[in-house]
Design a protein around this motif. Sequence first.
Motif, PDB file in Angstrom:
ATOM      1  N   ALA A 198      -3.333   6.057 -13.477  1.00  0.00           N
ATOM      2  CA  ALA A 198      -4.397   5.763 -12.500  1.00  0.00           C
ATOM      3  C   ALA A 198      -4.875   4.435 -13.115  1.00  0.00           C
ATOM      4  O   ALA A 198      -5.504   3.765 -12.276  1.00  0.00           O
ATOM      5  CB  ALA A 198      -4.952   6.911 -13.118  1.00  0.00           C
ATOM      6  N   GLU A 199      -4.505   3.987 -14.008  1.00  0.00           N
ATOM      7  CA  GLU A 199      -5.500   2.700 -15.064  1.00  0.00           C
ATOM      8  C   GLU A 199      -5.065   1.306 -14.108  1.00  0.00           C
ATOM      9  O   GLU A 199      -5.691   0.981 -13.553  1.00  0.00           O
ATOM     10  CB  GLU A 199      -5.324   3.245 -16.398  1.00  0.00           C
ATOM     11  CG  GLU A 199      -5.816   1.528 -16.767  1.00  0.00           C
ATOM     12  CD  GLU A 199      -6.169   1.203 -18.944  1.00  0.00           C
ATOM     13  OE1 GLU A 199      -5.867   0.242 -19.206  1.00  0.00           O
ATOM     14  OE2 GLU A 199      -5.759   2.524 -18.795  1.00  0.00           O
ATOM     15  N   GLN A 200      -3.810   1.646 -13.993  1.00  0.00           N
ATOM     16  CA  GLN A 200      -3.256   0.631 -13.686  1.00  0.00           C
ATOM     17  C   GLN A 200      -3.131   0.856 -11.910  1.00  0.00           C
ATOM     18  O   GLN A 200      -2.913  -0.304 -11.360  1.00  0.00           O
ATOM     19  CB  GLN A 200      -1.143   0.562 -13.731  1.00  0.00           C
ATOM     20  CG  GLN A 200      -0.787   0.440 -14.295  1.00  0.00           C
ATOM     21  CD  GLN A 200      -0.923   1.675 -15.976  1.00  0.00           C
ATOM     22  OE1 GLN A 200      -1.742   3.112 -15.769  1.00  0.00           O
ATOM     23  NE2 GLN A 200      -0.742   1.639 -17.100  1.00  0.00           N
ATOM     24  N   PHE A 253       0.675  -1.036   0.066  1.00  0.00           N
ATOM     25  CA  PHE A 253       0.024   0.153   0.152  1.00  0.00           C
ATOM     26  C   PHE A 253       0.966   1.396  -0.224  1.00  0.00           C
ATOM     27  O   PHE A 253       0.270   2.268  -0.639  1.00  0.00           O
ATOM     28  CB  PHE A 253      -0.780   0.213   1.260  1.00  0.00           C
ATOM     29  CG  PHE A 253      -2.291  -0.615   0.411  1.00  0.00           C
ATOM     30  CD1 PHE A 253      -3.226  -0.741   0.429  1.00  0.00           C
ATOM     31  CD2 PHE A 253      -2.514  -1.979   1.130  1.00  0.00           C
ATOM     32  CE1 PHE A 253      -4.548  -1.071  -0.224  1.00  0.00           C
ATOM     33  CE2 PHE A 253      -3.605  -3.202   0.914  1.00  0.00           C
ATOM     34  CZ  PHE A 253      -4.199  -1.892   0.532  1.00  0.00           C
ATOM     35  N   SER A 254       1.921   0.951   0.252  1.00  0.00           N
ATOM     36  CA  SER A 254       3.238   2.232   0.648  1.00  0.00           C
ATOM     37  C   SER A 254       2.975   2.320  -0.850  1.00  0.00           C
ATOM     38  O   SER A 254       3.535   3.916  -0.876  1.00  0.00           O
ATOM     39  CB  SER A 254       4.000   2.565   1.876  1.00  0.00           C
ATOM     40  OG  SER A 254       4.008   2.437   3.089  1.00  0.00           O
ATOM     41  N   LYS A 255       3.721   1.599  -1.026  1.00  0.00           N
ATOM     42  CA  LYS A 255       3.992   1.706  -2.727  1.00  0.00           C
ATOM     43  C   LYS A 255       3.497   2.230  -3.483  1.00  0.00           C
ATOM     44  O   LYS A 255       3.016   3.238  -3.968  1.00  0.00           O
ATOM     45  CB  LYS A 255       4.880   0.406  -3.404  1.00  0.00           C
ATOM     46  CG  LYS A 255       5.259   0.337  -4.681  1.00  0.00           C
ATOM     47  CD  LYS A 255       6.363   1.452  -5.130  1.00  0.00           C
ATOM     48  CE  LYS A 255       8.292   0.689  -4.535  1.00  0.00           C
ATOM     49  NZ  LYS A 255       8.867   1.487  -4.541  1.00  0.00           N
ATOM     50  N   LEU A 256       2.307   1.857  -3.644  1.00  0.00           N
ATOM     51  CA  LEU A 256       0.894   2.291  -4.155  1.00  0.00           C
ATOM     52  C   LEU A 256       0.313   3.756  -4.302  1.00  0.00           C
ATOM     53  O   LEU A 256       0.489   4.446  -5.317  1.00  0.00           O
ATOM     54  CB  LEU A 256      -0.197   1.352  -4.198  1.00  0.00           C
ATOM     55  CG  LEU A 256       0.091  -0.594  -4.605  1.00  0.00           C
ATOM     56  CD1 LEU A 256      -1.464  -1.114  -4.085  1.00  0.00           C
ATOM     57  CD2 LEU A 256      -0.070  -0.804  -6.006  1.00  0.00           C
ATOM     58  N   ALA A 257       0.607   3.962  -3.682  1.00  0.00           N
ATOM     59  CA  ALA A 257       0.596   5.202  -2.820  1.00  0.00           C
ATOM     60  C   ALA A 257       1.373   6.393  -3.377  1.00  0.00           C
ATOM     61  O   ALA A 257       1.378   7.105  -3.321  1.00  0.00           O
ATOM     62  CB  ALA A 257       0.861   5.780  -0.743  1.00  0.00           C
ATOM     63  N   THR A 258       2.251   5.587  -3.575  1.00  0.00           N
ATOM     64  CA  THR A 258       3.548   6.668  -5.110  1.00  0.00           C
ATOM     65  C   THR A 258       3.574   6.927  -5.952  1.00  0.00           C
ATOM     66  O   THR A 258       3.453   7.499  -6.850  1.00  0.00           O
ATOM     67  CB  THR A 258       4.990   6.278  -4.111  1.00  0.00           C
ATOM     68  OG1 THR A 258       5.407   5.166  -5.662  1.00  0.00           O
ATOM     69  CG2 THR A 258       5.646   5.833  -2.896  1.00  0.00           C
ATOM     70  N   LEU A 259       2.462   6.447  -6.803  1.00  0.00           N
ATOM     71  CA  LEU A 259       1.954   5.803  -8.195  1.00  0.00           C
ATOM     72  C   LEU A 259       1.330   7.384  -8.535  1.00  0.00           C
ATOM     73  O   LEU A 259       0.722   8.233  -7.655  1.00  0.00           O
ATOM     74  CB  LEU A 259       0.893   5.277  -8.665  1.00  0.00           C
ATOM     75  CG  LEU A 259       1.733   3.513  -8.002  1.00  0.00           C
ATOM     76  CD1 LEU A 259       0.314   2.745  -9.018  1.00  0.00           C
ATOM     77  CD2 LEU A 259       2.481   3.450  -8.916  1.00  0.00           C
ATOM     78  N   THR A 260       2.045   7.715  -9.677  1.00  0.00           N
ATOM     79  CA  THR A 260       1.655   9.350 -10.607  1.00  0.00           C
ATOM     80  C   THR A 260      -0.005   9.847 -10.960  1.00  0.00           C
ATOM     81  O   THR A 260      -0.459   8.214 -10.949  1.00  0.00           O
ATOM     82  CB  THR A 260       2.336   9.985 -11.181  1.00  0.00           C
ATOM     83  OG1 THR A 260       2.843   8.941 -11.979  1.00  0.00           O
ATOM     84  CG2 THR A 260       3.920  10.113 -10.449  1.00  0.00           C
ATOM     85  N   VAL A 287      -0.398  -7.843  -8.165  1.00  0.00           N
ATOM     86  CA  VAL A 287       0.014  -6.218  -8.230  1.00  0.00           C
ATOM     87  C   VAL A 287       1.194  -6.071  -8.351  1.00  0.00           C
ATOM     88  O   VAL A 287       1.628  -4.961  -8.634  1.00  0.00           O
ATOM     89  CB  VAL A 287      -0.731  -6.102  -6.537  1.00  0.00           C
ATOM     90  CG1 VAL A 287      -0.142  -4.458  -7.025  1.00  0.00           C
ATOM     91  CG2 VAL A 287      -1.787  -5.706  -6.652  1.00  0.00           C
ATOM     92  N   GLY A 288       2.191  -6.950  -7.794  1.00  0.00           N
ATOM     93  CA  GLY A 288       3.933  -6.217  -8.521  1.00  0.00           C
ATOM     94  C   GLY A 288       4.325  -6.338  -9.459  1.00  0.00           C
ATOM     95  O   GLY A 288       4.808  -5.986 -10.206  1.00  0.00           O
ATOM     96  N   ILE A 299       4.312  -1.409 -15.670  1.00  0.00           N
ATOM     97  CA  ILE A 299       4.933   0.813 -15.769  1.00  0.00           C
ATOM     98  C   ILE A 299       6.571   0.961 -15.011  1.00  0.00           C
ATOM     99  O   ILE A 299       6.050   2.065 -14.810  1.00  0.00           O
ATOM    100  CB  ILE A 299       4.047   0.876 -14.597  1.00  0.00           C
ATOM    101  CG1 ILE A 299       3.952   1.129 -13.393  1.00  0.00           C
ATOM    102  CG2 ILE A 299       2.450   1.303 -15.453  1.00  0.00           C
ATOM    103  CD1 ILE A 299       2.876   1.958 -12.695  1.00  0.00           C
ATOM    104  N   SER A 300       7.156  -0.581 -14.951  1.00  0.00           N
ATOM    105  CA  SER A 300       8.814   0.684 -14.653  1.00  0.00           C
ATOM    106  C   SER A 300       8.676   1.057 -12.790  1.00  0.00           C
ATOM    107  O   SER A 300       9.236   1.198 -12.485  1.00  0.00           O
ATOM    108  CB  SER A 300       9.456   1.023 -15.411  1.00  0.00           C
ATOM    109  OG  SER A 300       9.256   0.558 -17.237  1.00  0.00           O
ATOM    110  N   VAL A 301       7.443   0.028 -12.311  1.00  0.00           N
ATOM    111  CA  VAL A 301       7.451   0.886 -10.592  1.00  0.00           C
ATOM    112  C   VAL A 301       8.045  -0.857  -9.963  1.00  0.00           C
ATOM    113  O   VAL A 301       7.638  -1.685 -10.364  1.00  0.00           O
ATOM    114  CB  VAL A 301       6.798   0.931 -10.499  1.00  0.00           C
ATOM    115  CG1 VAL A 301       6.590   1.011  -9.048  1.00  0.00           C
ATOM    116  CG2 VAL A 301       6.259   2.742 -11.098  1.00  0.00           C
TER     117      VAL A 301
END
Length: 166
Positions: A32-34, A21-28, A136-137, A143-145
């Motif tokens: 949004a779709e991913q 969840f911490s990692k997902l909170a950093t998505l720009t 999820v990973g 998306i190169s995260v």
Amino acid sequence: MSLTTLKSLFAYKAWANSELFSKLATLTPEHAEQLHTCIRTLNHIYVVDRIFRAHLSGEPRPFDATNTKSTPSLDELRSDVEATDAWYVKYVDGLIEPALLEALSFTFTDGDSGRMTREEILLHVITHGGYHRGNVGQVLKSISVAPPRDLYTKFLHVSEPARRAA
């Protein structure tokens, strides 16, 4: 499986969920779709966790499907997942070994009958969550995260640093 191992696995599950969840909170916003795909997958884990929680506690099943029609926000889902993870940690902490072998009958969301021991249900919750966190990973990798390292070995060494000693 021993209760000690189950306690460790549910602590690991809570840790891995928090990391993700911490990692997902950093998505720009460009992702949004991913992010939506990730939230839907994590919501599925949450719903299944809650369904099996109901089976374990003898409560009515809280959902009639394995996902919800609407998609919660990331923050809302994170809060719900944290509460459910805490419930499982407390539940396993209060179990005694003989209870693990107790078979419970229930109805799956598709209407089929089911029967599993408490231990089997708990192992299903652990493995089901791990499988879908891996999904999820893969979305994050697309998306190169870099996803968090969702490894039981990492959790053990983070939570018990003395294990690194020779």
